[in-house]
Motif scaffolding. Structure first.
Motif, PDB file in Angstrom:
ATOM      1  N   ASP A   1       9.015  -1.968 -71.150  1.00 46.20           N
ATOM      2  CA  ASP A   1       8.225  -3.083 -71.806  1.00 46.20           C
ATOM      3  C   ASP A   1       7.572  -2.879 -73.295  1.00 46.20           C
ATOM      4  OD1 ASP A   1       9.035  -4.153 -69.271  1.00 46.20           O
ATOM      5  OD2 ASP A   1       7.052  -4.383 -68.262  1.00 46.20           O
ATOM      6  N   ALA A   2       7.719  -3.990 -73.839  1.00 46.09           N
ATOM      7  CA  ALA A   2       7.060  -3.800 -75.344  1.00 46.09           C
ATOM      8  C   ALA A   2       6.441  -5.110 -75.650  1.00 46.09           C
ATOM      9  CB  ALA A   2       8.238  -3.349 -76.126  1.00 46.09           C
ATOM     10  N   VAL A   3       5.807  -4.972 -76.450  1.00 43.37           N
ATOM     11  CA  VAL A   3       4.774  -6.085 -76.716  1.00 43.37           C
ATOM     12  C   VAL A   3       4.870  -6.042 -78.421  1.00 43.37           C
ATOM     13  CG1 VAL A   3       2.647  -7.300 -77.061  1.00 43.37           C
ATOM     14  CG2 VAL A   3       3.045  -6.488 -74.866  1.00 43.37           C
ATOM     15  N   THR A   4       5.306  -6.971 -79.132  1.00 41.93           N
ATOM     16  CA  THR A   4       5.425  -7.281 -80.508  1.00 41.93           C
ATOM     17  C   THR A   4       4.290  -8.298 -80.962  1.00 41.93           C
ATOM     18  OG1 THR A   4       7.725  -6.703 -80.680  1.00 41.93           O
ATOM     19  CG2 THR A   4       6.649  -8.044 -82.343  1.00 41.93           C
TER      20      THR A   4
ATOM     21  N   ARG B   1      12.348  -5.206 -72.181  1.00 41.19           N
ATOM     22  CA  ARG B   1      11.842  -6.503 -72.579  1.00 41.19           C
ATOM     23  C   ARG B   1      11.090  -6.742 -73.564  1.00 41.19           C
ATOM     24  NH1 ARG B   1       7.515  -9.378 -68.593  1.00 41.19           N
ATOM     25  NH2 ARG B   1       6.549  -7.448 -67.957  1.00 41.19           N
ATOM     26  N   VAL B   2      10.811  -7.703 -74.502  1.00 35.34           N
ATOM     27  CA  VAL B   2       9.752  -7.563 -75.441  1.00 35.34           C
ATOM     28  C   VAL B   2       8.946  -8.989 -75.275  1.00 35.34           C
ATOM     29  CG1 VAL B   2       9.305  -8.005 -77.855  1.00 35.34           C
ATOM     30  CG2 VAL B   2      11.185  -6.385 -77.002  1.00 35.34           C
ATOM     31  N   ILE B   3       7.595  -8.836 -75.348  1.00 32.12           N
ATOM     32  CA  ILE B   3       6.852 -10.040 -75.108  1.00 32.12           C
ATOM     33  C   ILE B   3       6.014 -10.335 -76.533  1.00 32.12           C
ATOM     34  CG2 ILE B   3       4.624 -10.729 -73.944  1.00 32.12           C
ATOM     35  CD1 ILE B   3       5.301  -8.801 -71.585  1.00 32.12           C
ATOM     36  N   GLY B   4       6.046 -11.450 -77.018  1.00 29.85           N
ATOM     37  CA  GLY B   4       5.397 -11.605 -78.105  1.00 29.85           C
ATOM     38  C   GLY B   4       4.082 -12.402 -78.018  1.00 29.85           C
ATOM     39  N   ILE B   5       3.112 -11.818 -79.200  1.00 31.33           N
ATOM     40  CA  ILE B   5       1.932 -12.370 -79.207  1.00 31.33           C
ATOM     41  C   ILE B   5       1.737 -12.630 -80.570  1.00 31.33           C
ATOM     42  CG2 ILE B   5       0.966 -10.801 -77.185  1.00 31.33           C
ATOM     43  CD1 ILE B   5      -0.120  -9.274 -78.830  1.00 31.33           C
TER      44      ILE B   5
ATOM     45  N   GLU C   1       9.421 -21.005 -81.737  1.00 31.98           N
ATOM     46  CA  GLU C   1      10.600 -21.220 -80.971  1.00 31.98           C
ATOM     47  C   GLU C   1      11.908 -20.731 -81.438  1.00 31.98           C
ATOM     48  OE1 GLU C   1      12.978 -23.902 -77.605  1.00 31.98           O
ATOM     49  OE2 GLU C   1      10.941 -24.288 -78.177  1.00 31.98           O
ATOM     50  N   ALA C   2      12.078 -21.117 -82.735  1.00 31.00           N
ATOM     51  CA  ALA C   2      13.365 -20.678 -83.573  1.00 31.00           C
ATOM     52  C   ALA C   2      13.361 -19.236 -83.816  1.00 31.00           C
ATOM     53  CB  ALA C   2      13.565 -21.806 -84.758  1.00 31.00           C
ATOM     54  N   TRP C   3      12.085 -18.658 -84.194  1.00 30.81           N
ATOM     55  CA  TRP C   3      11.927 -17.446 -84.390  1.00 30.81           C
ATOM     56  C   TRP C   3      12.095 -16.432 -83.127  1.00 30.81           C
ATOM     57  CZ3 TRP C   3       7.164 -14.957 -87.355  1.00 30.81           C
ATOM     58  CH2 TRP C   3       7.531 -13.615 -88.066  1.00 30.81           C
ATOM     59  N   THR C   4      11.872 -17.022 -82.021  1.00 31.11           N
ATOM     60  CA  THR C   4      11.917 -16.204 -80.927  1.00 31.11           C
ATOM     61  C   THR C   4      13.317 -16.237 -80.507  1.00 31.11           C
ATOM     62  OG1 THR C   4       9.783 -16.971 -79.878  1.00 31.11           O
ATOM     63  CG2 THR C   4      11.325 -16.302 -78.342  1.00 31.11           C
TER      64      THR C   4
ATOM     65  N   SER D   1      10.250 -12.945 -74.394  1.00 31.85           N
ATOM     66  CA  SER D   1       9.308 -14.236 -74.156  1.00 31.85           C
ATOM     67  C   SER D   1       8.102 -14.184 -74.892  1.00 31.85           C
ATOM     68  CB  SER D   1       8.984 -14.071 -72.604  1.00 31.85           C
ATOM     69  OG  SER D   1       8.299 -12.687 -72.561  1.00 31.85           O
ATOM     70  N   VAL D   2       7.268 -15.262 -74.630  1.00 33.21           N
ATOM     71  CA  VAL D   2       6.169 -15.260 -75.445  1.00 33.21           C
ATOM     72  C   VAL D   2       5.015 -15.045 -74.335  1.00 33.21           C
ATOM     73  CG1 VAL D   2       4.457 -16.787 -76.541  1.00 33.21           C
ATOM     74  CG2 VAL D   2       6.774 -17.066 -76.833  1.00 33.21           C
ATOM     75  N   ALA D   3       3.813 -14.243 -74.567  1.00 29.32           N
ATOM     76  CA  ALA D   3       3.006 -13.990 -73.567  1.00 29.32           C
ATOM     77  C   ALA D   3       2.101 -15.116 -73.038  1.00 29.32           C
ATOM     78  CB  ALA D   3       1.762 -13.228 -74.276  1.00 29.32           C
TER      79      ALA D   3
END
Length: 426
Positions: free
Chosen positions: A245-248, A379-383, A390-393, A405-407
């Motif tokens: 699991d990762a967070v960017t 998986r990557v969770i964005g903060i 949404e386009a960047w995601t 996903s977005v946190a």
């Protein structure tokens, strides 16, 4: 365990508090702004009493919507590397040297000559360099403790000082692999009596000071537990909890953190690992990110251009956006120049190319971590602000090749509250 669990985040702009129930449901938030630190060149400091008063005010505000008497355990997180010296009673003998205070250049050179490359104590902004600076430049009172920001607030709540945690202590020289203070600190003349006892984040170490409990309206049986850094607390808040699991964080810079089963260190790239129980949080930071975008478009312009972005139709521009020359990670090159040509005539295509470029830097960062021993990306969770685009995601989903996903929650105070609930790392 019943009752409520309180997380307190002492950040750069203010203090935030979050109370959760035994099912991790949020019962209340409160916050108080802090004045900006004093800045004099590389010297950046703040009066610790400001942190305490903001903490007291924030708890009071929380009490307007939450029954403080139900709080069973409290965890405090703070900015990483912020340090002060106190006397035996916890009274500050120095200002709080902030996380980004970089005045201790001579002391950092002393550390660099002795500390192993994988130590988190390197650099003029490390807590160890700050400790040596404070000892070299005089203090008021009889010094008994070197404490981090979170340590000091938790200490005031408990009426007990000299306790830290494995995350805050990293930049003071603590060895998270051996789980001890290393012998090489003796070569720097550091008095071991000043160094805190280091606990696993979330470990209870005292009940709240009885007089303070009465003043604040907290239960006298409320436990104070070892804290963590704000960055680790924000990671915990996302509920990322499995290896891979990762967070960017898509803010001014691009910061990646990934949960691993073994420690990862690459000092020349600024990659180091925080210990989370029996797991490790490995991370690195790129100079790419929001600041690189703002070199070309304002926030309003980016909002206007986003609907014209076509995430499923790559531009093929192959950019490496940077705000100025120099990169830390995933490419360690202090002279690396931004690659942002050719520029299409249409602004929206150029904007999309920049978004794709930063997504490629993110993908390279995770490949670098994998090459250093991180598990396969799961998986990557964005903060951060960029994660809400949404386009960047969708671009990042295509580029990274794993679920993105977005946190739902990334408040550090919520992560601290989860630590309080679990009594340790997730």
């Amino acid at each position: 365990m019943g009752g409520l669990f309180l997380g307190i985040d002492v950040g750069t702009g203010g203090v935030r508090a979050c109370a959760i129930d035994a099912q991790a449901g949020i019962r209340g938030f409160a916050s108080t702004a802090l004045p900006a630190p004093r800045v004099d060149g590389n010297a950046i400091d703040q009066t610790p009493e400001l942190w305490w008063q903001a903490t007291v005010d924030t708890i009071g505000k929380l009490g307007e919507t939450v029954d403080l008497g139900e709080i069973a355990r409290i965890v405090v997180d703070g900015t990483s590397g912020t340090l002060l010296l106190t006397d035996a009673a916890g009274r500050p003998c120095t200002p709080g040297l902030m996380y980004n205070d970089a005045r201790a250049t001579r002391q950092a050179a002393r550390v660099a000559a002795i500390a192993p490359a994988e130590s988190g104590a390197h650099g003029a902004s490390s807590a160890l360099a700050k400790l040596l600076y404070l000892l070299d430049n005089g203090t008021s009172g009889d010094i008994s403790h070197a404490v981090h920001q979170a340590d000091w607030i938790a200490g005031r709540l408990a009426g007990r000082y000299g306790i830290s945690d494995e995350n805050n202590a990293l930049k003071l020289g603590y060895d998270p692999v051996a789980r001890s203070w290393p012998a090489w600190l003796d070569q720097l003349g550091v008095n071991s009596d000043l160094l805190p006892q280091v606990l696993v984040p979330g470990t209870p170490f005292a009940e709240i000071d009885p007089a303070l409990a009465r003043t604040l309206g907290l239960s006298p049986s409320a436990q104070i537990a070892a804290g963590t850094t704000d960055g680790v607390a924000a990671f915990i808040a996302t509920r990322a909890d499995q290896p891979g699991d990762a967070v960017t964080s898509l803010g001014t810079t691009l910061v990646v953190k990934q949960l691993a089963t073994q420690p990862i260190f690459a000092a020349n790239q600024g990659v180091y690992s925080h210990r989370l129980g029996d797991r490790w949080l490995a991370g690195g930071a790129s100079n790419s990110g929001g600041a690189a975008l703002l070199m070309h478009f304002s926030a309003d312009e980016m909002e206007r251009l986003t609907p014209q972005v076509e995430p499923d139709q790559p531009t093929g521009l192959n950019y490496y956006p940077l705000p100025k020359p120099g990169e830390r990670f995933p490419i360690a090159d202090p002279a690396l120049a931004a690659r942002i040509t050719p520029r299409p005539a249409e602004d929206h295509r150029f904007f999309q190319g920049l978004l794709e470029g930063i997504a490629s830097v993110e993908a390279l960062a995770y490949r670098q971590l994998a090459g250093l021993g991180a598990p396969r990306l799961r998986r990557v969770i964005g903060i951060g602000g960029g994660a809400k685009n949404e386009a960047w995601t969708r671009i990042r989903l295509r580029t990274l090749g794993v679920p993105v996903s977005v946190a739902e929650q990334s408040e550090a105070s919520y992560g601290a509250a989860l630590l309080a609930l679990k009594g340790g790392p997730p």
